[in-house]
Design an enzyme around this catalytic site. Structure first.
Site, PDB file in Angstrom:
ATOM      1  N   LYS A 139       0.805  -1.192   0.000  1.00  0.00           N
ATOM      2  CA  LYS A 139       0.000   0.000   0.000  1.00  0.00           C
ATOM      3  C   LYS A 139       0.859   1.272   0.000  1.00  0.00           C
ATOM      4  O   LYS A 139       0.403   2.343  -0.375  1.00  0.00           O
ATOM      5  CB  LYS A 139      -0.879   0.033   1.267  1.00  0.00           C
ATOM      6  CG  LYS A 139      -1.849  -1.080   1.410  1.00  0.00           C
ATOM      7  CD  LYS A 139      -2.594  -0.927   2.761  1.00  0.00           C
ATOM      8  CE  LYS A 139      -3.339  -2.189   3.094  1.00  0.00           C
ATOM      9  NZ  LYS A 139      -3.929  -2.099   4.462  1.00  0.00           N
ATOM     10  N   GLY A 140       2.102   1.129   0.463  1.00  0.00           N
ATOM     11  CA  GLY A 140       2.927   2.301   0.782  1.00  0.00           C
ATOM     12  C   GLY A 140       3.092   3.341  -0.302  1.00  0.00           C
ATOM     13  O   GLY A 140       3.262   4.521  -0.006  1.00  0.00           O
TER      14      GLY A 140
ATOM     15  N   ASP B 142       7.781   3.019  -2.471  1.00  0.00           N
ATOM     16  CA  ASP B 142       7.913   4.064  -1.455  1.00  0.00           C
ATOM     17  C   ASP B 142       9.305   4.040  -0.824  1.00  0.00           C
ATOM     18  O   ASP B 142       9.973   5.059  -0.704  1.00  0.00           O
ATOM     19  CB  ASP B 142       6.825   3.930  -0.373  1.00  0.00           C
ATOM     20  CG  ASP B 142       6.690   2.500   0.167  1.00  0.00           C
ATOM     21  OD1 ASP B 142       7.406   1.600  -0.310  1.00  0.00           O
ATOM     22  OD2 ASP B 142       5.869   2.289   1.075  1.00  0.00           O
TER      23      ASP B 142
ATOM     24  N   ASP C 188      14.341  -1.220   1.564  1.00  0.00           N
ATOM     25  CA  ASP C 188      15.039  -1.482   2.824  1.00  0.00           C
ATOM     26  C   ASP C 188      15.990  -2.665   2.584  1.00  0.00           C
ATOM     27  O   ASP C 188      17.094  -2.476   2.080  1.00  0.00           O
ATOM     28  CB  ASP C 188      13.965  -1.759   3.882  1.00  0.00           C
ATOM     29  CG  ASP C 188      14.519  -1.963   5.276  1.00  0.00           C
ATOM     30  OD1 ASP C 188      15.674  -1.600   5.518  1.00  0.00           O
ATOM     31  OD2 ASP C 188      13.779  -2.484   6.134  1.00  0.00           O
TER      32      ASP C 188
ATOM     33  N   LYS D 278      17.019   2.950   1.941  1.00  0.00           N
ATOM     34  CA  LYS D 278      17.742   2.695   3.203  1.00  0.00           C
ATOM     35  C   LYS D 278      18.839   1.679   2.889  1.00  0.00           C
ATOM     36  O   LYS D 278      18.705   0.498   3.198  1.00  0.00           O
ATOM     37  CB  LYS D 278      16.745   2.036   4.169  1.00  0.00           C
ATOM     38  CG  LYS D 278      16.593   2.673   5.512  1.00  0.00           C
ATOM     39  CD  LYS D 278      15.809   1.756   6.436  1.00  0.00           C
ATOM     40  CE  LYS D 278      14.383   2.190   6.630  1.00  0.00           C
ATOM     41  NZ  LYS D 278      13.666   1.330   7.607  1.00  0.00           N
TER      42      LYS D 278
ATOM     43  N   PHE E 282      13.204   3.604  11.385  1.00  0.00           N
ATOM     44  CA  PHE E 282      11.892   3.175  10.918  1.00  0.00           C
ATOM     45  C   PHE E 282      11.021   4.408  10.697  1.00  0.00           C
ATOM     46  O   PHE E 282      10.809   5.208  11.589  1.00  0.00           O
ATOM     47  CB  PHE E 282      11.212   2.214  11.898  1.00  0.00           C
ATOM     48  CG  PHE E 282      10.057   1.526  11.243  1.00  0.00           C
ATOM     49  CD1 PHE E 282      10.272   0.434  10.398  1.00  0.00           C
ATOM     50  CD2 PHE E 282       8.762   2.001  11.400  1.00  0.00           C
ATOM     51  CE1 PHE E 282       9.211  -0.171   9.742  1.00  0.00           C
ATOM     52  CE2 PHE E 282       7.700   1.396  10.751  1.00  0.00           C
ATOM     53  CZ  PHE E 282       7.924   0.308   9.914  1.00  0.00           C
TER      54      PHE E 282
ATOM     55  N   ASP F 169       3.590   3.100   6.890  1.00  0.00           N
ATOM     56  CA  ASP F 169       2.838   2.794   8.116  1.00  0.00           C
ATOM     57  C   ASP F 169       3.681   2.084   9.160  1.00  0.00           C
ATOM     58  O   ASP F 169       4.727   1.505   8.869  1.00  0.00           O
ATOM     59  CB  ASP F 169       1.667   1.865   7.780  1.00  0.00           C
ATOM     60  CG  ASP F 169       2.150   0.436   7.499  1.00  0.00           C
ATOM     61  OD1 ASP F 169       3.006   0.283   6.599  1.00  0.00           O
ATOM     62  OD2 ASP F 169       1.714  -0.506   8.186  1.00  0.00           O
TER      63      ASP F 169
ATOM     64  N   ARG G  20      -0.137   6.413   8.008  1.00  0.00           N
ATOM     65  CA  ARG G  20       0.013   6.619   6.560  1.00  0.00           C
ATOM     66  C   ARG G  20      -0.413   8.017   6.134  1.00  0.00           C
ATOM     67  O   ARG G  20       0.037   8.540   5.122  1.00  0.00           O
ATOM     68  CB  ARG G  20      -0.841   5.610   5.780  1.00  0.00           C
ATOM     69  CG  ARG G  20      -0.366   4.171   5.868  1.00  0.00           C
ATOM     70  CD  ARG G  20      -1.077   3.329   4.811  1.00  0.00           C
ATOM     71  NE  ARG G  20      -1.005   1.903   5.087  1.00  0.00           N
ATOM     72  CZ  ARG G  20       0.008   1.111   4.740  1.00  0.00           C
ATOM     73  NH1 ARG G  20       1.041   1.603   4.097  1.00  0.00           N
ATOM     74  NH2 ARG G  20      -0.015  -0.167   5.031  1.00  0.00           N
TER      75      ARG G  20
HETATM   76  P1  IMP Z   1      12.227  -4.589   1.919  1.00  0.00           P
HETATM   77  O1  IMP Z   1      11.674  -5.828   1.284  1.00  0.00           O
HETATM   78  O2  IMP Z   1      12.935  -4.879   3.212  1.00  0.00           O
HETATM   79  O3  IMP Z   1      13.062  -3.753   0.985  1.00  0.00           O
HETATM   80  O4  IMP Z   1      11.006  -3.741   2.402  1.00  0.00           O
HETATM   81  C1  IMP Z   1      10.287  -2.992   1.551  1.00  0.00           C
HETATM   82  C2  IMP Z   1       8.901  -2.705   2.106  1.00  0.00           C
HETATM   83  O5  IMP Z   1       8.873  -2.681   3.524  1.00  0.00           O
HETATM   84  C3  IMP Z   1       8.504  -1.329   1.670  1.00  0.00           C
HETATM   85  O6  IMP Z   1       7.755  -1.421   0.495  1.00  0.00           O
HETATM   86  C4  IMP Z   1       7.699  -0.810   2.832  1.00  0.00           C
HETATM   87  O7  IMP Z   1       6.343  -1.140   2.627  1.00  0.00           O
HETATM   88  C5  IMP Z   1       8.213  -1.555   4.015  1.00  0.00           C
HETATM   89  N1  IMP Z   1       9.180  -0.730   4.770  1.00  0.00           N
HETATM   90  C6  IMP Z   1      10.529  -0.770   4.720  1.00  0.00           C
HETATM   91  N2  IMP Z   1      11.085   0.126   5.545  1.00  0.00           N
HETATM   92  C7  IMP Z   1      10.044   0.772   6.125  1.00  0.00           C
HETATM   93  C8  IMP Z   1       9.969   1.849   7.074  1.00  0.00           C
HETATM   94  O8  IMP Z   1      10.962   2.428   7.554  1.00  0.00           O
HETATM   95  N3  IMP Z   1       8.713   2.239   7.411  1.00  0.00           N
HETATM   96  C9  IMP Z   1       7.594   1.668   6.911  1.00  0.00           C
HETATM   97  N4  IMP Z   1       7.618   0.678   6.015  1.00  0.00           N
HETATM   98  C10 IMP Z   1       8.834   0.231   5.626  1.00  0.00           C
HETATM   99 MG    MG Z   2       5.983  -0.692   0.115  1.00  0.00          MG
END
Ligand code: IMP
Ligand code: MG
Length: 177
Positions: A43-44, A100, A103, A131, A152, A159, A165
């Site tokens: 949703k982000g 969005d 990470d 990040k 975070f 969210d 959000r």
């Molecule tokens: P990844 O798979 O670890 O790269 O995570 C990506 C997803 O995790 C993003 O699309 C976000 O929805 C969520 N996410 C990662 N970091 C954050 C954060 O700091 N706050 C909120 N959502 C996050």
């Molecule tokens: Mg996301």
């Protein structure tokens, strides 16, 4: 909202707007006349998508996929699931994925692989936030908004347990140092 968590502004709505102006200029330069499919990850990315496409003055299409990796909490589970899939044909399209925040990279790496199998004409990635300190798999970012420290974040679509959000700024939920 819970008063125990007072999100602190990290990137103001004004700074976000400036960043999106720049991204829109870069994307316009590359996609003008190509009628790309902009594919948001729910949703982000909904707020970022809405603000970005208003600055793109050319023909384009929008779709969303919903992936889940986090469940509840601030740590990625690493297990990616497609919760709501594509409704658009991807084959031979110019596809630009809109995220969005990246990470660990696991979510977007999974989606890029999934899309590559559908043989788009081109496949690129745009993310508002990155990040890099927590990356577990390499992810090629074509359009990058802002690099952020390992905190975070909430707000502007992001969210914590489905809350925050609606904040207009990107905020830090709590200091984890
Ligand atoms: P990844 O798979 O670890 O790269 O995570 C990506 C997803 O995790 C993003 O699309 C976000 O929805 C969520 N996410 C990662 N970091 C954050 C954060 O700091 N706050 C909120 N959502 C996050
Ligand atoms: Mg996301």
């Amino acid at each position: 909202m819970n008063t125990e968590h007072r999100p602190e502004v990290l990137i103001s709505s004004r700074e976000i707007a400036t960043t999106i102006d720049r991204l829109a200029t870069e994307i316009s330069r590359d996609y003008l006349g190509k009628e790309p499919l902009l594919l948001g990850i729910l949703k982000g990315s909904f707020m970022f998508m809405a603000d970005l496409i208003r600055r793109l003055d050319f023909q384009l299409e929008v779709d969303f996929v919903r992936l889940s990796s986090y469940g509840r909490g601030t740590e990625s589970s690493g297990k990616i699931q497609v919760v709501q899939g594509l409704r658009t044909i991807v084959r031979d399209r110019e596809v630009l994925v809109i995220e969005d925040i990246i990470d660990t990279g696991l979510t977007v790496a999974y989606l890029l692989e999934y899309l590559r199998k559908k043989r788009p004409a081109s496949l690129r990635l745009c993310t508002l936030l990155d990040k890099p300190s927590r990356r577990r798999v390499p992810v090629p970012i074509d359009y990058l908004g802002t690099t952020i420290p390992d905190r975070f974040l909430v707000g502007y679509g992001l969210d914590y347990d489905e809350r925050f959000r609606n904040l207009p700024d990107v905020c830090v939920l709590e200091d984890n140092e």
